[in-house]
Design a protein around this motif. Structure first.
Motif, short mmCIF file in Angstrom:
data_model
loop_
_atom_site.label_atom_id
_atom_site.label_comp_id
_atom_site.label_asym_id
_atom_site.label_seq_id
_atom_site.Cartn_x
_atom_site.Cartn_y
_atom_site.Cartn_z
N MET A 1 0.87 -1.32 -0.07
CA MET A 1 -0.17 0.13 -0.18
C MET A 1 1.02 1.26 0.15
O MET A 1 1.88 0.98 0.47
N ARG A 2 0.37 2.25 -0.53
CA ARG A 2 1.14 3.71 -0.49
C ARG A 2 1.06 4.03 0.90
O ARG A 2 0.24 4.22 1.77
N PHE A 3 2.17 4.62 1.48
CA PHE A 3 2.52 5.09 2.87
C PHE A 3 2.70 6.50 2.69
O PHE A 3 2.55 7.30 3.62
N ALA A 4 3.39 7.06 1.51
CA ALA A 4 3.81 8.32 1.32
C ALA A 4 2.45 9.15 0.79
O ALA A 4 1.90 8.88 -0.28
N PRO A 5 2.32 10.29 1.54
CA PRO A 5 1.13 11.20 0.94
C PRO A 5 1.71 11.80 -0.53
O PRO A 5 2.82 11.88 -0.66
N SER B 1 2.02 17.53 0.35
CA SER B 1 2.42 17.74 1.72
C SER B 1 1.41 18.07 2.49
O SER B 1 0.48 18.59 2.38
N GLY B 2 1.51 17.44 3.62
CA GLY B 2 0.47 17.69 5.10
C GLY B 2 -0.72 16.74 4.57
O GLY B 2 -1.61 16.75 5.74
N ALA B 3 -1.02 16.01 3.70
CA ALA B 3 -2.00 15.07 3.48
C ALA B 3 -1.77 13.80 4.16
O ALA B 3 -1.41 13.12 3.39
N THR B 4 -2.15 13.59 5.32
CA THR B 4 -1.97 12.29 5.95
C THR B 4 -2.76 11.48 6.69
O THR B 4 -2.81 10.63 7.10
N GLY B 5 -4.08 12.21 6.31
CA GLY B 5 -5.36 11.53 7.16
C GLY B 5 -5.78 10.56 6.41
O GLY B 5 -6.53 9.70 7.15
N ASP B 6 -5.65 10.00 5.17
CA ASP B 6 -6.05 8.96 4.50
C ASP B 6 -5.15 7.51 4.57
O ASP B 6 -5.60 6.46 3.80
N PHE B 7 -4.03 7.75 5.44
CA PHE B 7 -3.12 6.66 5.43
C PHE B 7 -3.12 5.94 6.69
O PHE B 7 -3.35 6.43 7.65
N PRO B 8 -3.11 4.41 6.72
CA PRO B 8 -3.19 3.64 7.57
C PRO B 8 -1.82 4.03 8.66
O PRO B 8 -0.85 4.55 8.27
N ASP B 9 -1.91 3.64 9.92
CA ASP B 9 -1.00 3.72 10.81
C ASP B 9 0.13 2.90 10.28
O ASP B 9 0.19 1.91 9.80
N PHE B 10 1.42 3.89 10.41
CA PHE B 10 2.70 3.19 10.14
C PHE B 10 3.29 2.14 10.53
O PHE B 10 4.07 1.28 10.22
N LYS B 11 2.61 1.84 11.91
CA LYS B 11 3.09 0.49 12.59
C LYS B 11 2.49 -1.06 11.80
O LYS B 11 3.05 -1.89 12.19
N ASN B 12 1.85 -0.78 10.88
CA ASN B 12 1.30 -1.76 10.17
C ASN B 12 2.03 -1.92 8.98
O ASN B 12 1.71 -3.03 8.30
N PHE B 13 3.17 -1.18 8.54
CA PHE B 13 3.70 -1.49 7.70
C PHE B 13 4.85 -2.01 7.86
O PHE B 13 5.59 -1.97 8.90
N GLN B 14 5.48 -2.88 6.70
CA GLN B 14 6.84 -3.32 7.12
C GLN B 14 7.93 -2.69 5.99
O GLN B 14 7.59 -2.85 4.97
N PHE B 15 8.65 -2.08 6.55
CA PHE B 15 9.55 -1.50 5.57
C PHE B 15 10.83 -2.11 5.61
O PHE B 15 11.83 -2.34 6.18
N ASP B 16 11.12 -3.04 4.30
CA ASP B 16 12.11 -3.99 4.26
C ASP B 16 13.35 -3.47 3.62
O ASP B 16 13.89 -4.07 2.75
N GLY B 17 13.40 -2.11 3.39
CA GLY B 17 14.50 -1.70 2.55
C GLY B 17 14.42 -1.63 1.22
O GLY B 17 13.22 -1.94 0.68
N PRO B 18 15.55 -1.45 0.23
CA PRO B 18 15.28 -1.19 -1.32
C PRO B 18 14.95 -2.58 -1.74
O PRO B 18 14.23 -2.57 -2.97
N GLU B 19 15.04 -3.59 -1.19
CA GLU B 19 14.81 -4.97 -1.86
C GLU B 19 13.51 -5.12 -2.04
O GLU B 19 12.70 -5.33 -3.30
#
Length: 186
Positions: A108-112, A115-133
């Motif tokens: 899913m898209r995590f980046a707005p 700028s400043g439009a963060t209301g439609d995004f899920p909580d970051f704690k539910n994302f897995q940021f596994d790096g560039p791979e």
């Protein structure tokens, strides 16, 4: 003897390539397809609806007139082709998301987008940021989907259909068909 080796090599490579294509990551390819739809929808929405482009033949008819027509720029084949050339560059704005209730995984898209439009995004704690791979894998899947479905993507978007996710990712491509990660507004 040499022709036998060549034949065996070709056979082994064809078996490997067909089996590797059959084992595509459903979450990855379904997410890539849905991301393409979302990114294209957004890009199209950013174009002034009053802008048009001339399409058709630029040849003169026997009576001296030219046959062309104006179509909205946003959904023209030329504009959609340009958007498709760039759509996979935005895959770095996506990460693997795990729904805390259902444990369903999808990119899913995590980046707005602005700028400043963060209301439609899920909580970051539910994302897995596994790096560039992971980002590279999604970009590769996106490029594969675009390559395989370019004509279908242009056709679907030029028609301005209601449920593009369903049409493109379920019906035309089967990337998301019969998947548990298609539970959202498809």
């Amino acid at each position: 003897m040499a022709s036998w080796i060549v034949q065996m090599t070709v056979m082994v490579l064809s078996v490997f390539s067909s089996s590797s294509q059959g084992k595509r990551d459903k979450v990855l390819y379904c997410s890539a397809c849905k991301a393409i739809v979302d990114e294209l929808n957004y890009s199209i929405s950013q174009v002034d609806p009053k802008k048009t482009i001339n399409v058709g033949s630029f040849r003169l008819n026997p009576d001296g007139t030219m046959t062309d027509k104006k179509v909205p720029l946003a959904r023209s084949e030329a504009h959609l082709s340009e958007l498709l050339d760039e759509v996979c560059n935005s895959m770095s704005d996506y990460a693997l998301h795990v729904d805390p209730d259902t444990q369903v995984k999808q990119y899913m898209r995590f980046a707005p987008r602005t700028s400043g439009a963060t209301g439609d995004f899920p909580d970051f704690k539910n994302f897995q940021f596994d790096g560039p791979e992971a980002s590279n894998a999604l970009k590769f899947a996106c490029e594969t989907v675009v390559e395989e479905l370019e004509d279908d993507i242009i056709s679907v978007f030029s028609q301005d259909l209601q449920h593009v996710h369903k049409e493109l990712c379920n019906r035309i491509s089967d990337y998301c068909k019969d998947s548990s990660h298609t539970n959202e507004e498809l």
